[in-house]
Design an enzyme around this catalytic site. Structure first.
Site, PDB file in Angstrom:
ATOM      1  CG  LEU A 154      -1.948  -1.112   1.332  1.00  0.00           C
ATOM      2  CD1 LEU A 154      -2.752  -0.965   2.608  1.00  0.00           C
ATOM      3  CD2 LEU A 154      -2.859  -1.122   0.109  1.00  0.00           C
TER       4      LEU A 154
ATOM      5  CB  VAL B 187       1.881   0.256   4.797  1.00  0.00           C
ATOM      6  CG1 VAL B 187       0.458  -0.137   5.189  1.00  0.00           C
ATOM      7  CG2 VAL B 187       2.480   1.140   5.884  1.00  0.00           C
TER       8      VAL B 187
ATOM      9  CG  ASP C 258       6.184  11.889  12.659  1.00  0.00           C
ATOM     10  OD1 ASP C 258       6.519  13.080  12.459  1.00  0.00           O
ATOM     11  OD2 ASP C 258       6.319  11.007  11.799  1.00  0.00           O
TER      12      ASP C 258
ATOM     13  NE  ARG D   8       8.570  -0.437  -1.536  1.00  0.00           N
ATOM     14  CZ  ARG D   8       8.036  -0.708  -2.721  1.00  0.00           C
ATOM     15  NH1 ARG D   8       7.516   0.265  -3.438  1.00  0.00           N
ATOM     16  NH2 ARG D   8       8.036  -1.943  -3.180  1.00  0.00           N
ATOM     17  N   GLY D   9       7.518   4.029   3.464  1.00  0.00           N
ATOM     18  CA  GLY D   9       8.024   5.183   4.194  1.00  0.00           C
ATOM     19  C   GLY D   9       9.421   4.903   4.686  1.00  0.00           C
TER      20      GLY D   9
END
Length: 419
Positions: free
Chosen positions: A15, A23, A130, A17-18
């Protein structure tokens, strides 16, 4: 390709990317889930794994309608994952990228939802650390609220704390996203619940204005503004809402409202905002933007068979099916803490006031060119005056105390060099 996460979950599709991981859309014993699989280097850090396990009880116990629930934390071999509820919708950054700013009523309704979620988290002793549009999800299947706002949920609880371990970050570095960092974090103080209030107020300012109050330029400059600058007023909103923003953006943590107080005050302000259109201000230093496109959820467009065109996207990890699978804005950014000299910023600072849409900013290229022309004309006039002076009495002016000219002087008959 399907992948097993522990013994209870299977992932099927990426779903998003970070910076902390990827995810996935997954399946568990109770149906679809979102699985945030942390990076391999994080999973191999035994200190982080230990902290992960210690945080398990607090994160699993955080249950509120405005928080994306963490269902499970999985430690299995090289896999380190958070299993969360799947929110069918999009994140707030995607909506901002498409609409640029929201009508005050919708903006306040979204922030009120998030404040309610933060109040539950803070009561449980959990600080998010955050809060930003990328971590606020909009549930497109929920009932519409004031201003047509979809229900908002806060996600990624615990990730910043897991990443920010003593073994991974030095004392001279901080974890977070520059635009939303509270001044006390920049100054090296431990993060308390008040940092989430400051960040959430920054998000509200961004929803109203289309830009953050202290953002823009080098991250170091952004951090310095958080400490030294005063937030610039936004025209066109009720005084009650503005005073609420000012209080929650206070430099002193003790001056800010608590999350429960913020949620209650926002609920009181909502009736005053009905029918107010989005504000008409431009970000300082930016050219006027084109008219925003009508909002359409990219995930739903994709599920209907149409290609998702999200345009310029800064979102980090959308926990939604069909969302754009990558991003250039990190969820967690490691930054050097500025020194005292950098934080002082001088007597004038760097805050920039919003200007009416289409108005020329003071530092624009056209204004700078005009200033250069004026300086050249002034220098030309000064040069002419200097030449005339040298032609009549310049020799005496350049002579020494005994009347003899200095070795590098020239007789008055020689013209002075032009600048």
């Amino acid at each position: 390709m399907a992948r097993n996460i522990g013994s209870r979950y299977t992932t099927h599709q990426i779903l998003g990317r970070g910076s902390a991981g990827t995810v996935w859309l997954g399946e568990g014993p109770e149906g679809p889930v979102a699985v945030k699989l942390l990076r391999e280097d994080l999973a191999s850090d035994q200190e982080l794994v230990g902290r992960f396990v210690r945080e398990r009880t607090a994160l699993l116990g955080l249950d509120h309608p405005r928080v994306v629930k963490v269902r499970d934390l999985v430690v299995d071999g090289n896999d380190l994952a958070l299993v969360m509820d799947l929110v069918r919708g999009t994140d707030l950054r995607t909506r901002l990228d498409r609409e640029r700013r929201l009508a005050p009523e919708a903006a306040v309704a979204i922030i009120k939802d998030v404040a309610e979620g933060l109040a539950a988290a803070h009561a449980a002793g959990v600080v998010h650390r955050d809060v930003k549009p990328e971590n606020i999800l909009l549930d497109m299947e929920g009932p519409l609220g004031p201003g047509g706002a979809h229900p908002a949920l806060l996600t990624d609880f615990g990730v910043a704390k897991l990443i920010d371990t003593p073994g991974r970050t030095k004392a001279t570095r901080i974890i977070g996203t520059p635009d939303y960092l509270a001044p006390e974090i920049v100054e090296g103080l431990p993060p308390r619940a008040a940092v989430d209030i400051y960040a959430l107020a920054t998000v509200l300012y961004e929803l109203l204005a289309g830009f953050t109050p202290f953002g823009g330029g080098h991250p170091g400059a952004v951090l310095r503004r958080h400490v030294t600058e005063t937030v610039v007023p936004l025209p066109g909103i009720p005084e009650e809402l503005w005073q609420l923003l000012v209080q929650c953006l206070a430099k002193a943590p003790a001056s800010r409202l608590r999350a429960s107080e913020l949620a209650a005050r926002l609920a009181d302000v909502l009736p005053l905002l009905k029918g107010i259109p989005p504000l008409d201000v431009d970000e300082p230093g930016a050219e006027p933007a084109p008219a925003p496109e009508p909002y359409e959820d990219p995930a739903y467009a994709t599920s209907a068979g149409a290609p998702a065109d999200t345009g310029r996207r800064r979102a980090a990890v959308p926990l939604v099916p069909g969302a754009s699978a990558d991003s250039h804005r990190d969820t967690h950014t490691s930054m050097r803490v500025p020194g005292p000299d950098e934080l002082s910023g001088g007597p004038h600072g760097t805050a920039r006031a919003p200007r009416p849409a289409g108005a020329r900013r003071p530092g624009s290229a056209r204004n700078k060119a005009g200033a250069v022309r004026k300086r050249r004309i002034a220098l030309g006039i000064a040069a002419a005056v200097a030449a005339a002076a040298l032609g009549t009495g310049g020799y005496l002016a350049l002579a020494g105390d005994d009347g003899t000219p200095p070795p590098d002087s020239r007789p008055s008959s020689q013209p002075a060099p032009q600048p």
